[in-house]
Design an enzyme around this catalytic site. Structure first.
Site, PDB file in Angstrom:
ATOM      1  N   HIS A  10      -4.666  11.093  -0.928  1.00 27.08           N
ATOM      2  CA  HIS A  10      -5.182  11.938  -2.016  1.00 27.08           C
ATOM      3  C   HIS A  10      -6.674  11.745  -2.251  1.00 27.08           C
ATOM      4  CE1 HIS A  10      -1.781  14.106  -3.565  1.00 27.08           C
ATOM      5  NE2 HIS A  10      -1.057  13.026  -3.750  1.00 27.08           N
ATOM      6  N   HIS A  34       0.325   7.575   1.268  1.00 32.66           N
ATOM      7  CA  HIS A  34       0.315   8.864   0.572  1.00 32.66           C
ATOM      8  C   HIS A  34      -0.743   8.904  -0.522  1.00 32.66           C
ATOM      9  CE1 HIS A  34       2.097  12.627  -1.059  1.00 32.66           C
ATOM     10  NE2 HIS A  34       1.696  12.116  -2.219  1.00 32.66           N
ATOM     11  N   GLU A  35      -0.737   7.924  -1.402  1.00 34.79           N
ATOM     12  CA  GLU A  35      -1.678   7.964  -2.528  1.00 34.79           C
ATOM     13  C   GLU A  35      -3.117   7.831  -2.053  1.00 34.79           C
ATOM     14  OE1 GLU A  35      -0.461   9.084  -5.060  1.00 34.79           O
ATOM     15  OE2 GLU A  35       1.648   8.526  -4.968  1.00 34.79           O
ATOM     16  N   GLU A  63      -0.959  18.310  -2.839  1.00 29.51           N
ATOM     17  CA  GLU A  63       0.278  17.678  -2.381  1.00 29.51           C
ATOM     18  C   GLU A  63       0.701  18.063  -0.966  1.00 29.51           C
ATOM     19  OE1 GLU A  63       1.141  15.236  -3.877  1.00 29.51           O
ATOM     20  OE2 GLU A  63       0.562  15.483  -5.968  1.00 29.51           O
ATOM     21  N   TYR A  81       5.321  19.513  -1.689  1.00 33.09           N
ATOM     22  CA  TYR A  81       5.191  18.369  -0.790  1.00 33.09           C
ATOM     23  C   TYR A  81       5.702  18.735   0.610  1.00 33.09           C
ATOM     24  CZ  TYR A  81       4.610  15.559  -5.052  1.00 33.09           C
ATOM     25  OH  TYR A  81       4.172  15.056  -6.251  1.00 33.09           O
TER      26      TYR A  81
END
Length: 547
Positions: free
Chosen positions: A340, A336-337, A359, A412
């Site tokens: 980004h 996930h990170e 998000e 999200y």
């Protein structure tokens, strides 16, 4: 919807708590909110070109001191500059060309009166000095600030995290998302037994008495909250990834006693890079490398210095947010990170009210990782499984010009399900992929608005998606398909929709797939045989109700 498992419920409560703390709803806004969240006259006249953040971190005192050299280009005539720094940090002085300047302090905003004429097109710099005990993060990354922790060997273990609060919680800057600095240097002095890891590439380490200064250089534009410091008893290992733009250095900084676990868990990092370069195009920061850095909190999307605290487990701290099993096939924080890097760090919202751009796409990147490595069915099951986390309590878009993102977690998982629904409407995964790659090309290293994103996607697919985005981004309404079955006749319509919403959906009638084209008006479909069963394709995020 299926019932939440105990684990799923705990995760949901954790997310909701996070949302309440970081993005708590405000009924009224103050002058400070406007100064923080709007492009004030004291901001708009100058364009950031370069920062040199040069600081000393004293872990025993929980104290930071130093200066930021701010280089800028003059866009309009003006003589007052707004610099942001939040108490209890103190802005000590500002100097330009050797002359100290007058400062008017107004809460988090500091207005510096410049002595020299600021001619349009000129490049100038100013040095701002500061010090203090920065806000301590109590439950990072959700409340933000500096985490002053110790590892199990008693060594200092320190990290910054400031999304929501803003970078000005620990260093002075132009703290608004619309203007990213073009490049920067980050110099951090720490006790000599410790290592500081920041964004970009390490240029130099200087030994100064019983301290060391680590000089990191960032060559790409970077948003303020993406800038970070991470200080600890780190060891480093690395690999070179053969990526779309050539060799990409992938570095990993972990606590010394976690080295072997990290070497095993971080095998997913090149898997992530392969999947995301496939779906989104080349990694946006080859010049600055890619790093995963262990921190004493869960993790954050710091550009080229992604922080990691998922305890070397798959899932979200070992739990599957979707309750399908697919969430345990990957390390949530790592995937996930890192997602980004494309949506947040490459494409960045101009106003945090549009945080869904960061998000929603990144939440959907989890599905695309699964899609690439485990197949489309796994991806669909996962995103549908996350619908239990959707609350529909407020719209996904927040309030503009006051540094106010949407409350809650719907940006999200409602956002991800919105994108999954849109993917069904396109009916062509090659076009879907081309759109995602196109976004990252069109808005490469840029700040954007929701309108720009909406217009690009509509143009890409040659569809007017105005009502689609209005429905899912700007309301809490979920379209409801009402239907009646009478032998060989199906009547159907949408309710709970915005004006003009007429999204087609796929259904099964007697196990045969059909497209329906509902609107707010009743429509009729006649069949050759008796309608024995009817179901809506789960890939579409709508409700259905038989009357």
């Amino acid at each position: 919807m299926s019932k939440l498992s105990i684990t799923g419920l705990l995760i949901l409560l954790s997310f909701l708590s996070y949302a309440q703390e970081l993005l708590h709803e405000k009924k009224t806004f103050t002058r400070q909110d406007t100064l923080r969240g709007s492009i004030t006259p004291e901001r708009e006249w100058w364009d950031l070109t370069y920062y040199h953040l040069d600081i000393k971190v004293e872990p025993d005192k929980k104290f930071i001191s130093g200066k930021n050299t701010i280089q800028y280009k003059v866009l309009k005539e003006n003589a007052v500059m707004q610099i942001d720094l939040q108490p209890p940090m103190t802005l000590l002085k500002a100097i330009q060309n050797g002359k100290e300047l007058a400062i008017k302090h107004d809460g988090n905003a500091h207005f510096i009166s410049l002595r020299e004429v600021q001619n349009i097109g000129d490049i100038h710099s100013i040095e701002v000095y500061y010090e203090g005990h920065p806000r301590e993060a109590i439950r990072a990354p959700w409340d933000g600030g500096i985490s002053w922790k110790k590892d199990k060997n008693g060594n200092h273990f320190i990290a910054s995290s400031c999304q929501g609060l803003g970078a000005s919680v620990w260093w002075p800057c132009k703290d608004h998302m619309y203007d990213e600095v073009d490049s920067m240097q980050i110099s951090v002095n720490v006790p000599y037994k410790l290592t500081n890891v920041s964004n970009g590439r390490l240029r130099l380490v200087e030994r100064i008495g019983d301290t060391k200064t680590f000089h990191w250089v960032v060559k790409n534009p970077i948003n303020n909250y993406g800038v970070n410091i991470n200080i600890g008893d780190y060891v480093n290992f690395s690999e070179v990834y053969d990526g779309m733009a050539g060799n990409l250095d992938m570095n990993y900084y972990v606590l010394s006693y976690n080295l072997e676990k990290a070497k095993e868990q971080f095998k997913q990092a090149p898997m992530m890079m392969e999947a995301f370069e496939h779906w989104f195009g080349q990694y946006p920061f080859y010049a600055d490398s890619f790093k995963l850095v262990e921190v004493p909190y869960l993790g954050m999307e710091h550009q080229s210095s992604v922080t990691y605290g998922n305890k070397y487990m798959n899932g979200y701290l070992g739990s599957d947010l979707s309750d399908t099993g697919w969430g345990l096939k990957f390390d949530f924080i790592l995937v996930h990170e890192s997602g980004h890097e494309w949506f947040a760090n490459n494409i960045t919202n101009k106003d945090v009210a549009d945080m869904w751009i960061h998000e929603s796409f990144t939440a959907y990147s989890e599905n695309l990782y699964l899609d690439y490595h485990f197949g489309k069915e796994a991806s669909a099951e996962y995103v549908i499984g996350t619908r239990k986390l959707i609350t529909n309590n407020v719209p996904i878009i927040g309030t503009y010009n006051v540094n106010k993102s949407s409350e809650g977690t719907d940006m999200y998982y409602k956002g991800a399900n919105m994108l999954h629904t849109l993917r069904q409407l396109i009916e062509d995964d090659n076009k879907w992929r081309e759109m995602l790659i196109g976004l990252n090309r069109k808005f490469y290293h840029q700040t954007v608005t929701t309108t720009q994103i909406e217009n690009f996607i509509s143009k890409q697919f040659a569809k007017d998606l105005t009502e689609f985005f209005n429905q899912y981004l700007r309301t809490t309404k979920i379209p409801t398909l009402e239907y009646k079955i009478n032998t060989k006749t199906l009547k159907y319509r949408y309710t709970n929709i915005v004006h003009g919403f007429d999204m087609p959906i796929q259904v099964k009638i007697n196990d045969a797939e059909e497209w329906l084209f509902p609107s707010s008006e009743w429509k009729t479909l006649k069949t050759d045989t008796k309608i024995k069963n009817f179901e809506v394709d789960e890939d579409f995020y709508i409700y259905s109700k038989q009357l």
